[in-house]
Scaffold this motif. Sequence first.
Motif, PDB file in Angstrom:
ATOM      1  N   PRO A   1       0.829  -1.214   0.000  1.00 18.07           N
ATOM      2  CA  PRO A   1       0.000   0.000   0.000  1.00 18.07           C
ATOM      3  C   PRO A   1       0.858   1.257   0.000  1.00 18.07           C
ATOM      4  O   PRO A   1       1.844   1.357   0.734  1.00 18.07           O
ATOM      5  N   GLY A   2       0.485   2.214  -0.845  1.00 16.24           N
ATOM      6  CA  GLY A   2       1.277   3.424  -1.019  1.00 16.24           C
ATOM      7  C   GLY A   2       2.192   3.370  -2.218  1.00 16.24           C
ATOM      8  O   GLY A   2       2.697   4.404  -2.681  1.00 16.24           O
ATOM      9  N   SER A   3       2.421   2.163  -2.760  1.00 12.69           N
ATOM     10  CA  SER A   3       3.260   2.027  -3.957  1.00 12.69           C
ATOM     11  C   SER A   3       2.538   2.591  -5.177  1.00 12.69           C
ATOM     12  O   SER A   3       1.309   2.587  -5.252  1.00 12.69           O
ATOM     13  N   VAL A   4       3.333   3.035  -6.138  1.00  9.28           N
ATOM     14  CA  VAL A   4       2.800   3.529  -7.400  1.00  9.28           C
ATOM     15  C   VAL A   4       2.962   2.443  -8.455  1.00  9.28           C
ATOM     16  O   VAL A   4       4.050   1.865  -8.601  1.00  9.28           O
ATOM     17  N   ILE A   5       1.895   2.148  -9.176  1.00 11.17           N
ATOM     18  CA  ILE A   5       1.989   1.257 -10.329  1.00 11.17           C
ATOM     19  C   ILE A   5       2.451   2.124 -11.493  1.00 11.17           C
ATOM     20  O   ILE A   5       1.682   2.937 -12.019  1.00 11.17           O
ATOM     21  N   PRO A   6       3.719   2.021 -11.915  1.00 11.76           N
ATOM     22  CA  PRO A   6       4.235   2.928 -12.948  1.00 11.76           C
ATOM     23  C   PRO A   6       3.748   2.558 -14.340  1.00 11.76           C
ATOM     24  O   PRO A   6       3.631   1.382 -14.680  1.00 11.76           O
ATOM     25  N   SER A   7       3.475   3.557 -15.149  1.00 10.79           N
ATOM     26  CA  SER A   7       2.931   3.319 -16.488  1.00 10.79           C
ATOM     27  C   SER A   7       3.976   2.792 -17.458  1.00 10.79           C
ATOM     28  O   SER A   7       3.629   2.237 -18.493  1.00 10.79           O
ATOM     29  N   MET A   8       5.257   2.915 -17.122  1.00 13.04           N
ATOM     30  CA  MET A   8       6.300   2.507 -18.077  1.00 13.04           C
ATOM     31  C   MET A   8       6.611   1.008 -18.005  1.00 13.04           C
ATOM     32  O   MET A   8       7.332   0.482 -18.841  1.00 13.04           O
ATOM     33  N   TYR A   9       6.077   0.309 -16.979  1.00 17.87           N
ATOM     34  CA  TYR A   9       6.317  -1.120 -16.852  1.00 17.87           C
ATOM     35  C   TYR A   9       5.000  -1.876 -16.991  1.00 17.87           C
ATOM     36  O   TYR A   9       3.940  -1.279 -17.134  1.00 17.87           O
ATOM     37  N   ASP A  10       5.074  -3.205 -16.922  1.00 11.82           N
ATOM     38  CA  ASP A  10       3.854  -3.993 -17.063  1.00 11.82           C
ATOM     39  C   ASP A  10       2.966  -3.821 -15.834  1.00 11.82           C
ATOM     40  O   ASP A  10       3.385  -3.279 -14.806  1.00 11.82           O
ATOM     41  N   SER A  11       1.738  -4.297 -15.942  1.00 11.51           N
ATOM     42  CA  SER A  11       0.722  -4.013 -14.926  1.00 11.51           C
ATOM     43  C   SER A  11       0.592  -5.093 -13.863  1.00 11.51           C
ATOM     44  O   SER A  11      -0.345  -5.064 -13.063  1.00 11.51           O
ATOM     45  N   LEU A  12       1.525  -6.059 -13.813  1.00 12.86           N
ATOM     46  CA  LEU A  12       1.433  -7.131 -12.830  1.00 12.86           C
ATOM     47  C   LEU A  12       1.680  -6.595 -11.424  1.00 12.86           C
ATOM     48  O   LEU A  12       2.754  -6.076 -11.124  1.00 12.86           O
ATOM     49  N   MET A  13       0.684  -6.721 -10.556  1.00 13.90           N
ATOM     50  CA  MET A  13       0.785  -6.269  -9.170  1.00 13.90           C
ATOM     51  C   MET A  13       1.208  -7.392  -8.231  1.00 13.90           C
ATOM     52  O   MET A  13       2.040  -7.197  -7.345  1.00 13.90           O
ATOM     53  N   ALA A  14       0.584  -8.545  -8.411  1.00 17.32           N
ATOM     54  CA  ALA A  14       0.843  -9.665  -7.499  1.00 17.32           C
ATOM     55  C   ALA A  14       0.427 -10.966  -8.169  1.00 17.32           C
ATOM     56  O   ALA A  14      -0.370 -10.975  -9.111  1.00 17.32           O
ATOM     57  N   LYS A  15       0.986 -12.049  -7.663  1.00 22.14           N
ATOM     58  CA  LYS A  15       0.573 -13.386  -8.076  1.00 22.14           C
ATOM     59  C   LYS A  15       0.067 -14.110  -6.829  1.00 22.14           C
ATOM     60  O   LYS A  15       0.772 -14.188  -5.823  1.00 22.14           O
ATOM     61  N   LEU A  16      -1.152 -14.608  -6.913  1.00 20.21           N
ATOM     62  CA  LEU A  16      -1.729 -15.382  -5.825  1.00 20.21           C
ATOM     63  C   LEU A  16      -1.654 -16.851  -6.205  1.00 20.21           C
ATOM     64  O   LEU A  16      -2.264 -17.267  -7.194  1.00 20.21           O
ATOM     65  N   ILE A  17      -0.885 -17.622  -5.465  1.00 15.42           N
ATOM     66  CA  ILE A  17      -0.726 -19.049  -5.744  1.00 15.42           C
ATOM     67  C   ILE A  17      -1.474 -19.821  -4.669  1.00 15.42           C
ATOM     68  O   ILE A  17      -1.115 -19.775  -3.486  1.00 15.42           O
ATOM     69  N   VAL A  18      -2.522 -20.507  -5.085  1.00 13.43           N
ATOM     70  CA  VAL A  18      -3.418 -21.203  -4.162  1.00 13.43           C
ATOM     71  C   VAL A  18      -3.223 -22.705  -4.322  1.00 13.43           C
ATOM     72  O   VAL A  18      -3.336 -23.228  -5.433  1.00 13.43           O
ATOM     73  N   SER A  19      -2.956 -23.393  -3.222  1.00 12.51           N
ATOM     74  CA  SER A  19      -2.730 -24.840  -3.246  1.00 12.51           C
ATOM     75  C   SER A  19      -3.808 -25.569  -2.472  1.00 12.51           C
ATOM     76  O   SER A  19      -4.375 -25.037  -1.511  1.00 12.51           O
ATOM     77  N   GLY A  20      -4.064 -26.810  -2.899  1.00 12.47           N
ATOM     78  CA  GLY A  20      -5.020 -27.668  -2.201  1.00 12.47           C
ATOM     79  C   GLY A  20      -4.661 -29.119  -2.422  1.00 12.47           C
ATOM     80  O   GLY A  20      -3.839 -29.446  -3.284  1.00 12.47           O
ATOM     81  N   ARG A  21      -5.290 -30.011  -1.684  1.00 14.11           N
ATOM     82  CA  ARG A  21      -4.964 -31.435  -1.808  1.00 14.11           C
ATOM     83  C   ARG A  21      -5.390 -31.992  -3.155  1.00 14.11           C
ATOM     84  O   ARG A  21      -4.842 -32.975  -3.642  1.00 14.11           O
ATOM     85  N   ASN A  22      -6.388 -31.341  -3.783  1.00 13.75           N
ATOM     86  CA  ASN A  22      -6.822 -31.711  -5.119  1.00 13.75           C
ATOM     87  C   ASN A  22      -7.404 -30.455  -5.781  1.00 13.75           C
ATOM     88  O   ASN A  22      -7.439 -29.387  -5.169  1.00 13.75           O
ATOM     89  N   ARG A  23      -7.886 -30.588  -7.023  1.00  9.22           N
ATOM     90  CA  ARG A  23      -8.373 -29.414  -7.751  1.00  9.22           C
ATOM     91  C   ARG A  23      -9.603 -28.808  -7.073  1.00  9.22           C
ATOM     92  O   ARG A  23      -9.730 -27.581  -6.987  1.00  9.22           O
ATOM     93  N   GLU A  24     -10.506 -29.646  -6.618  1.00  7.03           N
ATOM     94  CA  GLU A  24     -11.720 -29.144  -5.987  1.00  7.03           C
ATOM     95  C   GLU A  24     -11.396 -28.320  -4.746  1.00  7.03           C
ATOM     96  O   GLU A  24     -11.972 -27.246  -4.516  1.00  7.03           O
ATOM     97  N   ALA A  25     -10.452 -28.800  -3.953  1.00 10.13           N
ATOM     98  CA  ALA A  25     -10.068 -28.076  -2.737  1.00 10.13           C
ATOM     99  C   ALA A  25      -9.383 -26.763  -3.079  1.00 10.13           C
ATOM    100  O   ALA A  25      -9.617 -25.738  -2.424  1.00 10.13           O
ATOM    101  N   ALA A  26      -8.553 -26.775  -4.131  1.00 12.85           N
ATOM    102  CA  ALA A  26      -7.871 -25.545  -4.548  1.00 12.85           C
ATOM    103  C   ALA A  26      -8.869 -24.510  -5.058  1.00 12.85           C
ATOM    104  O   ALA A  26      -8.749 -23.311  -4.765  1.00 12.85           O
ATOM    105  N   LEU A  27      -9.887 -24.953  -5.813  1.00 14.90           N
ATOM    106  CA  LEU A  27     -10.901 -24.038  -6.337  1.00 14.90           C
ATOM    107  C   LEU A  27     -11.725 -23.427  -5.207  1.00 14.90           C
ATOM    108  O   LEU A  27     -11.998 -22.218  -5.202  1.00 14.90           O
ATOM    109  N   GLU A  28     -12.111 -24.239  -4.259  1.00 14.70           N
ATOM    110  CA  GLU A  28     -12.901 -23.753  -3.127  1.00 14.70           C
ATOM    111  C   GLU A  28     -12.111 -22.721  -2.324  1.00 14.70           C
ATOM    112  O   GLU A  28     -12.624 -21.663  -1.944  1.00 14.70           O
TER     113      GLU A  28
END
Length: 496
Positions: free
Chosen positions: A375-402
Amino acid sequence: MIKSLLIANRGEIAIRLLKTANRMDIKTFCFQTPQEANAVYLRWADEVIVLPDENVSRSIFLDAAAIVAYAKQYKIEGIHPGYGFLSENPLLPKLCNEAGIVFVGPDAQLIEQMGDKNQARHIAIDTGLTVVKGSDQPILSIEAARQVIKETGYPVILKALAGGGGKGMRIVHQPEELESAYKMAVNEAKNAFGNGAMLIERYVEEPRHIEVQVLADKHGNAVHLFERECSIQRNHQKLLEEAPSAALTDELRKKMTADALALVKKTGYFTLGTVEFLLDKAGQHYFMEMNTRIQVEHPVTEAITGLDLVEWQIRTACGEPLTFKQSDVKKKGWAIEFRVNAEDVQAAFSPDFGIIDEMNFPAYPGLRVDSGFVPGSVIPSMYDSLMAKLIVSGRNREAALERALEIMERSRIKGVKTTIPFFKAVLHDPRFISGNFNTAFIAGMKTPFHQEANEEEAAALMALQYYLDEMQNIRYGEMKTENATPWISRMWNKLF
């Protein structure tokens, strides 16, 4: 093993590289640019190289000669380019080799071979991999394009020969579309890569995009680290990836990973790499390209294998052998990566740069957050727009989706618009939930953002409440003065 490393990148990937290098007791260096003088990634570096010249700083992450010059000046033993155009430029490993600096990646010849889509295609054919029917030589004119299409038929896809990341690509369905599509693809390729040569292939309708992560050392040892599904994409830009893929049977997985390792053996490839395939509706897979760098989506592979890919990329680049065999690599659980970009989903995913007022992700089991901003950071227009990557893990696909759906509901970002509403829509889409989707997924969405059943009514009631509150303020403010206008008086009388 190197004792010092220059991270020639910024944002979340710089932090990702810095964390592993620091854990390996490697002294780290980063560039500080005037455009991001207070960037979060600088906090993780042991030493910061300040770039006082704004003109130099604007191109530093693409300037191989300048980067090597700084490494020599500071006596740095290795350079890691992260991902992006610099990592795909064979000039950087060439200059590193001449200067006696370790380049964390394959050598220049391998980058040149696999970065040139025509060369890569011929190598794949020689290796015995199946490729989509298309051009055998670089396409340099519209006339040459027409000749190739006589053999392939429509639809076709135009690809920048030296390209990647979706740049310089166009799909052509009809002859009348060819000329304008060709010109646009060539111009985009020239601007992005300095090379307007094209490759033409028969376009596979609504395929799935599957990639195999490979890791090899300089001693002839190579393993695959299973596959990633990358079919949720817009304009050939990936937005969501998962590992493993819901589309692959054990038999198909064996075939695709065997093809990937065959290509590694054929070329003598070493360090980390990704072999990408298209999978058609009949279950036939086709070699597409090979990326000779770490991928944005590498965390999902780390999540299901427990391996630190950056560590092994550094170790193999330094000449260390792999200490494990294919049978030692186990696949456990399921992981999905969501690319949170500063984009307005309702405005065709247009960039939405600015200041982050609030960014809060829940402390949730199975959630990994890779971000270069606070918070407080500037997303600069000269670079790409990627802010964050959320990596979600689960014991199987259904658990990861939930788990992913709950995380999206509880995530809060203010100040800029993001792709989180899009991910909510994806997680509610029956096609994605069932695992039955392909690269045409977004085109088939009714709306690119999720809306709760009563959301419109709730918004209208909130707006009405806000209006009434404002009128209340007027009643106890302006109505007590001689400045109250006839309009305010009439509105107040109508409401109350």
